[in-house]
Enzyme design. Structure first.
Site, PDB file in Angstrom:
ATOM      1  N   HIS A 171       0.762  -1.089   0.032  1.00 16.28           N
ATOM      2  CA  HIS A 171      -0.079  -0.029   0.001  1.00 16.28           C
ATOM      3  C   HIS A 171       0.785   1.344  -0.208  1.00 16.28           C
ATOM      4  CE1 HIS A 171       0.133  -1.522   4.093  1.00 16.28           C
ATOM      5  NE2 HIS A 171       0.834  -0.155   4.358  1.00 16.28           N
ATOM      6  N   GLU A 205      -7.917 -11.668  -9.744  1.00 19.49           N
ATOM      7  CA  GLU A 205      -6.870 -11.569  -9.154  1.00 19.49           C
ATOM      8  C   GLU A 205      -6.251 -12.903  -8.170  1.00 19.49           C
ATOM      9  OE1 GLU A 205      -7.088  -8.065  -6.607  1.00 19.49           O
ATOM     10  OE2 GLU A 205      -9.055  -8.498  -6.208  1.00 19.49           O
ATOM     11  N   ASP A 241      -2.559  -9.015  -7.143  1.00 17.14           N
ATOM     12  CA  ASP A 241      -2.774 -10.029  -6.230  1.00 17.14           C
ATOM     13  C   ASP A 241      -2.427 -11.276  -6.818  1.00 17.14           C
ATOM     14  OD1 ASP A 241      -3.697  -9.337  -3.469  1.00 17.14           O
ATOM     15  OD2 ASP A 241      -5.051  -8.080  -4.613  1.00 17.14           O
ATOM     16  N   CYS A 294      -5.464  -3.966 -14.202  1.00 19.61           N
ATOM     17  CA  CYS A 294      -5.212  -2.736 -13.379  1.00 19.61           C
ATOM     18  C   CYS A 294      -4.093  -2.976 -12.486  1.00 19.61           C
ATOM     19  CB  CYS A 294      -6.672  -2.357 -12.974  1.00 19.61           C
ATOM     20  SG  CYS A 294      -7.309  -3.742 -11.910  1.00 19.61           S
TER      21      CYS A 294
HETATM   22  C1  PEP Z   1      -4.548  -5.781  -7.766  1.00 21.96           C
HETATM   23  O1  PEP Z   1      -4.585  -6.924  -7.212  1.00 21.96           O
HETATM   24  O2  PEP Z   1      -3.763  -5.869  -9.024  1.00 21.96           O
HETATM   25  C2  PEP Z   1      -5.162  -4.530  -7.839  1.00 21.96           C
HETATM   26  C3  PEP Z   1      -5.117  -3.540  -8.833  1.00 21.96           C
HETATM   27  O3  PEP Z   1      -5.843  -4.434  -6.616  1.00 21.96           O
HETATM   28  P1  PEP Z   1      -5.024  -3.929  -5.219  1.00 21.96           P
HETATM   29  O4  PEP Z   1      -3.631  -3.587  -5.710  1.00 21.96           O
HETATM   30  O5  PEP Z   1      -6.016  -2.695  -4.668  1.00 21.96           O
HETATM   31  O6  PEP Z   1      -5.092  -5.127  -4.342  1.00 21.96           O
HETATM   32 MG    MG Z   2      -5.826  -6.638  -5.358  1.00 25.31          MG
END
Ligand code: PEP
Ligand code: MG
Length: 605
Positions: free
Chosen positions: A210, A452, A476, A523
């Site tokens: 994060h 994911e 993920d 994404c």
């Molecule tokens: C991911 O897991 O690729 C994603 C975009 O979600 P986050 O990074 O918020 O887990």
């Molecule tokens: Mg994710």
């Protein structure tokens, strides 16, 4: 990987204050920052040793006394409450805790260590409690051995008070500093004030943890995974952070500062050049358009997304609303945020993701009993399905906002079809509630899911008949496919989207989506790395959602290639059996079409 090098002519221990040290970490957000370090101790159980000056001893002893007294008050309240609820016998258990904290033989060595060892109170407390726990663990009686757990509990209570001050410290930053921490909690990361933080460097973390995501979103130079940085640097010392190479210079010498300033100028020139391409079409040389959307955590990032030429928002991480407030936002608060986001987008599309709480975000800190494997536990959609009132509140807010613009809804971490069906049923219930109340919403709201988890990627064909779009979350997907924690710096070198298994899963999802005419976008952070652009287009992806600041760099690659070349790249990559081969090949191909882009993908997830 990270290591420690020393430059200068004095040995580390005696002449530390004058010696420049260079530490190698993981570069996660580009740019160079040079400034004064602001060292934050924030993570439970990790207690760095910091030397304090003689004149700070009294203040440190006072902090210790305040923390111990606070923990004592809390325990006395808890004992009284337990006595009322469960009776005197149960309450007596807490008398042991209270007795230990009042015991002078516990306190004296801690005070001594601060006075004579000149170390911070947290470190002195942690050392003493660990020593005591060890003594109990070594006892022959089982009952006494178990007391070690009580000692650990006490240690946490006192340390929690000492370290809990770090959030307050964060809000007290007055000038521009470089934030140095073992690791930032999601709420600390979410509350960073861009105008005060020049750069970030942490001991722990990986490319998609994060802190890294927030740093990139805020365009703050950031290096994570620096291992022992917090015990190498003191508050207020000079530090340089190179978010491109991952190098940290602690107490840099004048010539290094000068060299870094030169690099800083070059990088900002390159950024300005890229920014000027915001209005150019993200189309290949043979005219295929690739939609570039922004990943955002806060509505305010819509402006940056548009500024960098984004077509809209492909991922809105709504859980940041919780992380900044530290509590459950009300329906109206959420509605206002979502409506504001749509308003700022001014007709451009928004894909809103329902709360992705759990794992490292929020729920563990709130829980009485933290999960053993939180990333494999009650996170994301699972958490929402176990907390229905909260989930329904969010769905109501999203649906209400949907009447104000172009919106799609997407669910994170779906791993079984039943889970998805249950989620859709709940959404339907909420729609009916709104119908009964006569509240307007978009009746054609498209519903999608993130892919994911390997189970979802492998069953993409089945899921494709349940939703109208997929968004591949490689952050993920990589960690669950390769069994590599995305936030653990010790295994960061194993974490890569170039692993053939990950690429095969992406291929499988795109193929299933195309067959069922389901839209598919990607994404995860690899969408932001120019090294992957040709491969992803070659695999058939036509929508990428990424951190806004990287949109121009990815667009530059798109505008330099044609579809045939991308498909050739994807076919070739399909013949490799190791991530090393894939990375080398992708970098070579990128160098051919857009050599200047290589600097943007220097870190190569
Ligand atoms: C991911 O897991 O690729 C994603 C975009 O979600 P986050 O990074 O918020 O887990
Ligand atoms: Mg994710």
């Amino acid at each position: 990987m990270a290591g420690l090098r020393t430059e200068g002519n004095k040995p580390l221990d005696s002449g530390r204050m004058n010696t420049m040290e260079s530490i190698q970490g993981i570069p996660v957000s580009s740019g160079i920052a040079i400034g004064r370090a602001f060292v934050l101790d924030a993570v439970e159980r990790y207690v760095p040793e910091r030397k304090i000056p003689l004149e700070a001893v009294e203040a440190e002893l006072k902090r210790l006394a305040t923390a111990i007294n606070g923990a004592l008050d809390e325990l006395v309240r808890l004992r009284d409450h337990t006595e009322q609820e469960l009776g005197a016998d149960a309450a007596r258990i807490l008398d042991f805790h209270i007795g230990v904290l009042k015991d002078e033989t516990l306190l004296a060595p801690i005070q001594d260590r601060i006075r004579n060892g000149l170390v911070n109170a947290e470190r002195a407390v942690a050392e003493r409690f660990e020593q005591l726990a060890q003594q109990f663990r070594a006892m022959s009686s089982t009952v006494l051995r178990q007391k070690a757990n009580d000692i650990i509990d006490l240690d946490r209570r006192v340390l929690g008070r000492l370290m809990g001050e770090s959030d307050d410290r964060l809000s007290e930053i007055d000038g521009a500093v470089i934030l140095v921490a073992h690791e930032l909690t999601p709420s600390q990361a979410a509350s960073i004030d861009r105008s005060k933080i020049l750069g970030i460097a942490t001991d722990a973390g990986g490319r998609t943890s994060h802190t890294s995501i927030v740093a990139r979103a805020l365009e703050i130079p950031c290096v994570v995974g620096c291992h022992a940085l917090t015990s190498t640097i003191q508050d207020g010392e000079q530090i340089a952070v190179d978010g491109e190479s991952g190098t940290i210079l602690v107490r840099p010498v004048e010539s290094s500062i000068e060299a870094y300033r030169g690099l800083q100028i070059k990088q900002s020139e390159r950024r300005a050049e890229l920014r000027s391409t915001a209005n150019l079409e993200p189309a290949t040389t043979d005219g295929t358009r690739v939609s570039l959307m922004g990943n955002i955590e806060f509505p305010e990032e819509v402006e940056t997304t548009i500024g960098y030429g984004g077509d809209g928002v492909g991922l809105y991480r709504t859980e940041f609303l919780w992380l900044t407030s530290g509590r459950t936002p009300t329906e109206d608060e959420q509605f206002e945020e979502y409506r504001k986001t749509l308003e700022l987008l001014d007709g451009r599309p928004l894909t809103i993701r329902t709360f992705d709480l759990g794992a490292d975000k929020y729920t563990q800190e709130q829980s009485e009993e933290p999960e053993r494997n939180p990333f494999l536990g009650c996170r994301s959609i699972r958490y929402c399905l176990q907390n229905l009132p909260m989930f329904k509140t969010q769905l109501r807010a999203i649906l209400r906002a949907s009447a104000f613009g172009r919106m799609k809804i997407m669910f994170p971490l779906v791993s079984t079809v039943m889970e998805l069906r249950q989620t859709k049923m709940i959404l339907k219930d909420v729609c009916e509630e709104l119908d009964e109340e006569g509240i307007p919403y978009d009746r054609n709201l498209e519903t999608g899911m993130m892919i994911e988890v390997p189970s979802a990627a492998l069953m993409a064909k089945t899921f494709a008949s349940e939703v109208s779009f997929f968004s591949i979350g490689t952050n993920d997907l990589i960690q669950y496919t390769l069994a590599v924690d995305r936030g653990n710096e010790r295994v960061a070198s194993l974490y890569t989207g170039a692993h053939p298994a990950v690429i095969q899963l992406i291929k499988n999802v795109v193929r299933a989506a195309r067959r069922r005419s389901v839209d598919v976008s990607l994404c995860g952070e690899i969408a932001a790395e120019p090294m992957y652009t040709m491969l992803l287009i070659g695999l058939g992806i036509r929508t990428l959602s990424l951190v806004p600041s990287q949109i121009p760099a990815v667009k530059q690659v798109i505008r330099s290639v044609d579809i045939e070349r991308c498909e050739r790249v994807a076919r070739k990559v399909g013949t490799f059996d190791s991530e090393r081969q894939v990375i080398n090949y992708l970098r070579t191909e990128l160098r051919k079409v857009s050599p200047e882009s290589l600097i943007d993908s220097a870190s190569g997830t």
